[in-house]
Design a protein around this motif. Structure first.
Motif, PDB file in Angstrom:
ATOM      1  N   UNK A 190       0.821  -1.216   0.000  1.00 32.45           N
ATOM      2  CA  UNK A 190       0.000   0.000   0.000  1.00 32.45           C
ATOM      3  C   UNK A 190       0.856   1.268   0.000  1.00 32.45           C
ATOM      4  N   UNK A 191       1.981   1.220   0.684  1.00 30.89           N
ATOM      5  CA  UNK A 191       2.815   2.407   0.844  1.00 30.89           C
ATOM      6  C   UNK A 191       3.797   2.594  -0.305  1.00 30.89           C
ATOM      7  N   UNK A 192       4.230   1.475  -0.891  1.00 31.41           N
ATOM      8  CA  UNK A 192       5.244   1.517  -1.948  1.00 31.41           C
ATOM      9  C   UNK A 192       4.756   0.744  -3.172  1.00 31.41           C
ATOM     10  N   UNK A 193       3.832   1.318  -3.940  1.00 30.73           N
ATOM     11  CA  UNK A 193       3.281   0.587  -5.087  1.00 30.73           C
ATOM     12  C   UNK A 193       4.327   0.256  -6.155  1.00 30.73           C
ATOM     13  N   UNK A 194       5.477   0.913  -6.113  1.00 34.44           N
ATOM     14  CA  UNK A 194       6.529   0.626  -7.098  1.00 34.44           C
ATOM     15  C   UNK A 194       7.248  -0.692  -6.817  1.00 34.44           C
ATOM     16  N   UNK A 195       7.044  -1.255  -5.634  1.00 35.51           N
ATOM     17  CA  UNK A 195       7.652  -2.548  -5.311  1.00 35.51           C
ATOM     18  C   UNK A 195       6.953  -3.625  -6.134  1.00 35.51           C
ATOM     19  N   UNK A 196       7.737  -4.401  -6.862  1.00 34.64           N
ATOM     20  CA  UNK A 196       7.175  -5.419  -7.754  1.00 34.64           C
ATOM     21  C   UNK A 196       6.943  -6.751  -7.059  1.00 34.64           C
TER      22      UNK A 196
END
Length: 154
Positions: free
Chosen positions: A131-137
């Motif tokens: 939720x906090x880091x949507x760039x994490x794949x």
């Protein structure tokens, strides 16, 4: 080198180049699991990879506890791993008999109850990271015990 420096000196040539992190790993600082961490890196193919390691009591616990001041620190470390080293994978670890959770005695020695609690904590941490880091794949969740590390499906 500062000629005013006193005391022992450890000679080592560190690489000066910036790197891309293959992962940002949250791992407990409990020394009982230090050798497991090294073996984990070997078996996962990270032995020679660049890893950002966030090591603290409870490992991923800080990311699971929404009321913890530790969460702010852990969130900041992950944000810096992403910004500075472009990490796209997060590996979350907690372990059995963790002092950060009060040890196994907190669960009255009930292994399954402790395991289920840690799995639930990992799910909370994983949800927070996504939720906090949507760039994490990719987010992986692991529980370590005295037999090794076990990946938990979230």
């Amino acid at each position: 080198m500062d000629t005013a420096t006193t005391g022992p000196f450890v000679k080592f040539d560190s690489p000066k180049e910036h790197y891309t992190a293959h992962a940002c790993i949250f791992w407990c600082f409990d020394a009982r699991f230090a050798d497991l961490y090294n073996e984990f890196l070997n078996q996962r193919g990270f032995a020679h990879a660049k890893i950002d390691l966030v090591k603290g009591a409870g490992g991923a616990q800080a990311l699971a506890d929404m009321d913890s001041a530790d969460r702010t620190v852990a969130q900041s470390q992950l944000a810096k791993s992403i910004r500075l080293h472009h990490a796209e994978r997060v590996i979350l670890m907690v372990h059995m008999d963790c002092g950060g959770y009060g040890g196994s005695k907190t669960f009255s020695g009930d292994h399954q109850k402790e395991w289920d609690h840690h799995a639930a904590e990992l799910k909370k941490a994983e949800a927070f990271v996504r939720a906090t880091f949507p760039e994490i794949k990719e987010v992986e969740c692991w529980i370590a015990d005295f037999d090794g590390a076990h990946q938990i499906a979230v």
